[in-house]
Design an enzyme around this catalytic site. Sequence first.
Site, mmCIF file in Angstrom:
data_model
loop_
_atom_site.group_PDB
_atom_site.id
_atom_site.type_symbol
_atom_site.label_atom_id
_atom_site.label_comp_id
_atom_site.label_asym_id
_atom_site.label_seq_id
_atom_site.Cartn_x
_atom_site.Cartn_y
_atom_site.Cartn_z
ATOM 1 N N ILE A 1 22.055 35.413 -5.089
ATOM 2 C CA ILE A 1 21.453 36.269 -6.105
ATOM 3 C C ILE A 1 22.526 37.036 -6.865
ATOM 4 O O ILE A 1 22.449 37.195 -8.084
ATOM 5 C CB ILE A 1 20.443 37.238 -5.460
ATOM 6 C CG1 ILE A 1 19.242 36.456 -4.906
ATOM 7 C CG2 ILE A 1 19.972 38.277 -6.465
ATOM 8 C CD1 ILE A 1 18.282 37.305 -4.095
ATOM 9 N N ASP B 1 34.282 45.855 0.990
ATOM 10 C CA ASP B 1 33.388 45.929 2.145
ATOM 11 C C ASP B 1 32.536 47.171 1.936
ATOM 12 O O ASP B 1 33.024 48.297 2.048
ATOM 13 C CB ASP B 1 34.201 46.040 3.436
ATOM 14 C CG ASP B 1 33.340 46.188 4.680
ATOM 15 O OD1 ASP B 1 32.110 46.397 4.557
ATOM 16 O OD2 ASP B 1 33.904 46.139 5.789
ATOM 17 N N VAL B 2 31.259 46.990 1.620
ATOM 18 C CA VAL B 2 30.431 48.129 1.220
ATOM 19 C C VAL B 2 30.087 49.050 2.386
ATOM 20 O O VAL B 2 29.488 50.104 2.174
ATOM 21 C CB VAL B 2 29.137 47.670 0.514
ATOM 22 C CG1 VAL B 2 29.468 46.926 -0.772
ATOM 23 C CG2 VAL B 2 28.256 46.845 1.438
ATOM 24 N N TYR C 1 16.187 44.687 9.158
ATOM 25 C CA TYR C 1 16.191 44.345 7.737
ATOM 26 C C TYR C 1 15.034 45.036 7.032
ATOM 27 O O TYR C 1 15.213 45.703 6.005
ATOM 28 C CB TYR C 1 16.091 42.826 7.591
ATOM 29 C CG TYR C 1 16.158 42.319 6.171
ATOM 30 C CD1 TYR C 1 17.381 42.117 5.550
ATOM 31 C CD2 TYR C 1 14.997 42.003 5.461
ATOM 32 C CE1 TYR C 1 17.454 41.631 4.256
ATOM 33 C CE2 TYR C 1 15.060 41.518 4.164
ATOM 34 C CZ TYR C 1 16.289 41.334 3.561
ATOM 35 O OH TYR C 1 16.362 40.857 2.277
#
Length: 273
Positions: free
Chosen positions: A17, A57-58, A151
């Site tokens: 995405i 790297d968030v 999640y």
Amino acid sequence: MRIDGQIAVVTGGGQGIGRAICRALAANGARVMVSDLDPAAAARVAAEIGGAAQVCDVTDPDQIAALVKATEDQLGPVDIWISNAGFARGEPGGAASASDAHWQASWDVHVMAHLRAARLLIPGMQARGHGALVNVASAAGLLCQIGDAAYSATKHAAVSLAQSLAITHGDKGIHVAVVCPLFVATPLLGYDDDAPENTPNDRVILPADVAQALIDGLEQDRFLILPHPEAGAYFQRRAADTDRWIKGMSALRRTVDNAVGDADDLTAIHRHI
């Protein structure tokens, strides 16, 4: 808001995405910083669309800050921030079975990364009188994803955070949006990122469809962007009778269990819904 001429950042932009969003933004005239854990993937997408690339790297606040600074230095002030980076690993044996580390990683990637970026960007956006903060969440943030409670819980939190940001900053020129697709043909669900068209049913859409829905939603200043319109109807049904919704989802889980033998295998789940 208009897309042409805006400076955008997309996390997780190297595939799936995220890659489709980068392409769509560039096609509509935005200058794009492609961010990804994989430097080669980020560089490939950036080269394709004439953008810039930055590894990030968030889960690391310092790397988020470095991404903001690199964008400002190379392209200019950030107009559109799209938190797209995400992951789903399933769970070994039911909703309480995943480790604390799994839950913490989900929290850091799906919620804290966007919050930390917003903290850095809001002052400048408010001073300039415009900007957009977009979180590519999931229909799991409106409904519930069987097979990965971490999640679902953190995607719900992402939607809630976005609502708070919209309530607080929406009248100061900052547009806030969440994108909540159902199943999308990406590597997350086992699809080849360069040949995702062979989907098992018409409820699995392509990354480009999500990207176009995002573009349309931004141009129309929508908060809730639904690439699968039916997700809105499901959301209303859940709100209207939550007890019935839970019973229905329990039945769905039993169906998947019987079909694939493991309702915690996300790739198997989506192929049987």
